[in-house]
Design a protein around this motif. Structure first.
Motif, short mmCIF file in Angstrom:
data_model
loop_
_atom_site.label_atom_id
_atom_site.label_comp_id
_atom_site.label_asym_id
_atom_site.label_seq_id
_atom_site.Cartn_x
_atom_site.Cartn_y
_atom_site.Cartn_z
N LEU A 39 0.82 -1.21 0.00
CA LEU A 39 0.00 0.00 0.00
C LEU A 39 0.86 1.26 0.00
CD1 LEU A 39 -3.11 -0.57 2.28
CD2 LEU A 39 -3.08 0.14 -0.10
N ALA A 40 1.98 1.24 0.70
CA ALA A 40 2.86 2.41 0.72
C ALA A 40 3.38 2.71 -0.68
CB ALA A 40 4.02 2.19 1.69
N LYS A 41 3.82 1.68 -1.39
CA LYS A 41 4.29 1.88 -2.77
C LYS A 41 3.13 2.29 -3.67
CE LYS A 41 8.24 -1.31 -2.82
NZ LYS A 41 8.76 -2.55 -3.44
N PHE A 42 1.98 1.69 -3.46
CA PHE A 42 0.80 2.02 -4.25
C PHE A 42 0.46 3.50 -4.13
CE2 PHE A 42 -3.89 2.40 -4.46
CZ PHE A 42 -4.11 1.95 -5.76
N ASP A 43 0.54 4.03 -2.91
CA ASP A 43 0.24 5.44 -2.69
C ASP A 43 1.19 6.34 -3.47
OD1 ASP A 43 -1.91 4.83 -1.06
OD2 ASP A 43 -0.80 5.14 0.81
N VAL A 44 2.47 5.99 -3.51
CA VAL A 44 3.44 6.77 -4.29
C VAL A 44 3.10 6.68 -5.77
CG1 VAL A 44 5.87 6.99 -4.98
CG2 VAL A 44 5.29 6.53 -2.58
N LEU A 45 2.86 5.47 -6.25
CA LEU A 45 2.52 5.28 -7.66
C LEU A 45 1.26 6.07 -8.03
CD1 LEU A 45 3.22 1.45 -8.09
CD2 LEU A 45 4.70 3.37 -8.77
N ALA A 46 0.27 6.08 -7.15
CA ALA A 46 -0.98 6.80 -7.41
C ALA A 46 -0.72 8.30 -7.56
CB ALA A 46 -1.99 6.54 -6.29
N GLN A 47 0.14 8.84 -6.72
CA GLN A 47 0.48 10.26 -6.85
C GLN A 47 1.18 10.55 -8.17
OE1 GLN A 47 -0.49 12.79 -4.87
NE2 GLN A 47 -1.60 11.27 -3.67
N LEU A 48 2.07 9.65 -8.56
CA LEU A 48 2.83 9.86 -9.79
C LEU A 48 1.97 9.65 -11.04
CD1 LEU A 48 6.25 8.29 -8.75
CD2 LEU A 48 5.60 10.72 -8.87
N VAL A 49 0.97 8.79 -10.96
CA VAL A 49 0.04 8.61 -12.09
C VAL A 49 -0.69 9.93 -12.34
CG1 VAL A 49 -2.18 7.55 -12.69
CG2 VAL A 49 -0.28 6.13 -12.00
N ASN A 68 10.23 13.44 4.31
CA ASN A 68 11.08 13.32 3.12
C ASN A 68 11.89 12.03 3.15
OD1 ASN A 68 10.25 15.71 1.94
ND2 ASN A 68 11.90 16.92 2.86
N GLY A 69 12.32 11.62 4.33
CA GLY A 69 13.08 10.38 4.46
C GLY A 69 12.26 9.16 4.05
N ASN A 70 11.00 9.13 4.48
CA ASN A 70 10.12 8.02 4.09
C ASN A 70 9.92 7.99 2.59
OD1 ASN A 70 9.77 7.16 6.70
ND2 ASN A 70 7.76 8.07 6.97
N VAL A 71 9.70 9.17 1.99
CA VAL A 71 9.49 9.24 0.54
C VAL A 71 10.74 8.79 -0.19
CG1 VAL A 71 9.17 10.83 -1.39
CG2 VAL A 71 7.65 10.94 0.56
N SER A 72 11.89 9.24 0.25
CA SER A 72 13.14 8.85 -0.42
C SER A 72 13.33 7.34 -0.40
CB SER A 72 14.34 9.53 0.25
OG SER A 72 14.31 10.91 -0.01
N GLY A 73 13.05 6.72 0.75
CA GLY A 73 13.17 5.27 0.85
C GLY A 73 12.21 4.55 -0.07
N LEU A 74 10.97 5.01 -0.11
CA LEU A 74 9.97 4.39 -0.99
C LEU A 74 10.35 4.57 -2.46
CD1 LEU A 74 6.65 5.43 0.77
CD2 LEU A 74 7.37 3.09 0.25
N VAL A 75 10.76 5.77 -2.82
CA VAL A 75 11.15 6.03 -4.21
C VAL A 75 12.35 5.18 -4.59
CG1 VAL A 75 12.08 7.79 -5.78
CG2 VAL A 75 10.08 8.32 -4.38
N LYS A 80 14.36 0.47 -7.68
CA LYS A 80 14.91 -0.89 -7.79
C LYS A 80 13.94 -1.83 -8.50
CE LYS A 80 17.96 -0.76 -3.80
NZ LYS A 80 18.19 -1.20 -2.43
N ASP A 81 12.64 -1.58 -8.30
CA ASP A 81 11.60 -2.40 -8.95
C ASP A 81 11.45 -2.03 -10.42
OD1 ASP A 81 11.01 -3.58 -6.48
OD2 ASP A 81 9.36 -2.19 -6.06
N GLY A 82 12.02 -0.88 -10.83
CA GLY A 82 11.89 -0.41 -12.20
C GLY A 82 10.61 0.37 -12.46
N PHE A 83 9.92 0.78 -11.37
CA PHE A 83 8.63 1.46 -11.50
C PHE A 83 8.75 2.99 -11.53
CE2 PHE A 83 6.76 -2.31 -8.94
CZ PHE A 83 6.87 -3.13 -10.05
N VAL A 84 9.86 3.50 -11.03
CA VAL A 84 10.05 4.95 -10.92
C VAL A 84 11.47 5.28 -11.34
CG1 VAL A 84 10.23 6.85 -9.23
CG2 VAL A 84 8.34 5.25 -9.08
N GLU A 85 11.63 6.45 -11.92
CA GLU A 85 12.96 6.97 -12.20
C GLU A 85 13.11 8.33 -11.53
OE1 GLU A 85 13.58 7.68 -16.39
OE2 GLU A 85 11.57 8.52 -16.63
#
Length: 153
Positions: A39-49, A68-75, A80-85
């Protein structure tokens, strides 16, 4: 304040926590099992969509209401998953924009489908009337709390 009112307020709070805990756990487990996306990754992906040009770490942190630290870790994990650059800012070499990759967009859509399926499954026994009443009640409580919070009381 009367004791009954205090008990009711506490029951409401505990009920909200219980619903959150149960729904969060089931969504997180099912989405992780089905798509490999928490869900944490999903939330980031949803914002980026919603932001095809990407978002700065600060804006992403603000949108998600996390540090910011939490976001950096998630990003970093999503990279690493290839989902974000990460794209370095031209104006400030210390600043990055996170942007969804095509693989990330594809995985988001898979996770979004799983998200909807899980919610439908766990809420299926509520009638339309019950679902509407619960939604309206939660919205009303949320609006009242937001009003009190913005008044500083």
């Amino acid at each position: 304040m009367d004791g009954n009112r205090e008990r009711q307020e506490t029951r409401l709070w505990l009920g909200v926590l219980r619903v959150h805990s149960l729904v969060f756990a089931e969504l997180n487990r099912s989405m992780q099992d089905q798509t490999g996306v928490s869900l944490a990754k999903f939330d980031v992906l949803a914002q980026l969509v919603r932001s095809p040009d990407g978002l700065s770490m600060g804006k992403l942190s603000s949108a998600l209401r996390v540090s910011n630290g939490n976001v950096s870790g998630l990003v970093n994990r999503l990279m690493k998953d290839g989902f974000v650059e990460k794209i370095m800012s031209d104006a400030d070499r210390r600043s990055f924009t996170a942007k969804l990759t095509p693989l990330g967009a594809e995985r988001f859509h898979q996770a979004n489908t799983a998200h909807h399926e899980v919610l439908s499954r766990i809420l299926q026994d509520l009638s339309d009337t019950e679902l509407t009443a619960a939604t309206d009640a939660v919205r009303k409580v949320s609006e009242k709390i937001a009003t009190v919070a913005s008044d500083g009381h």
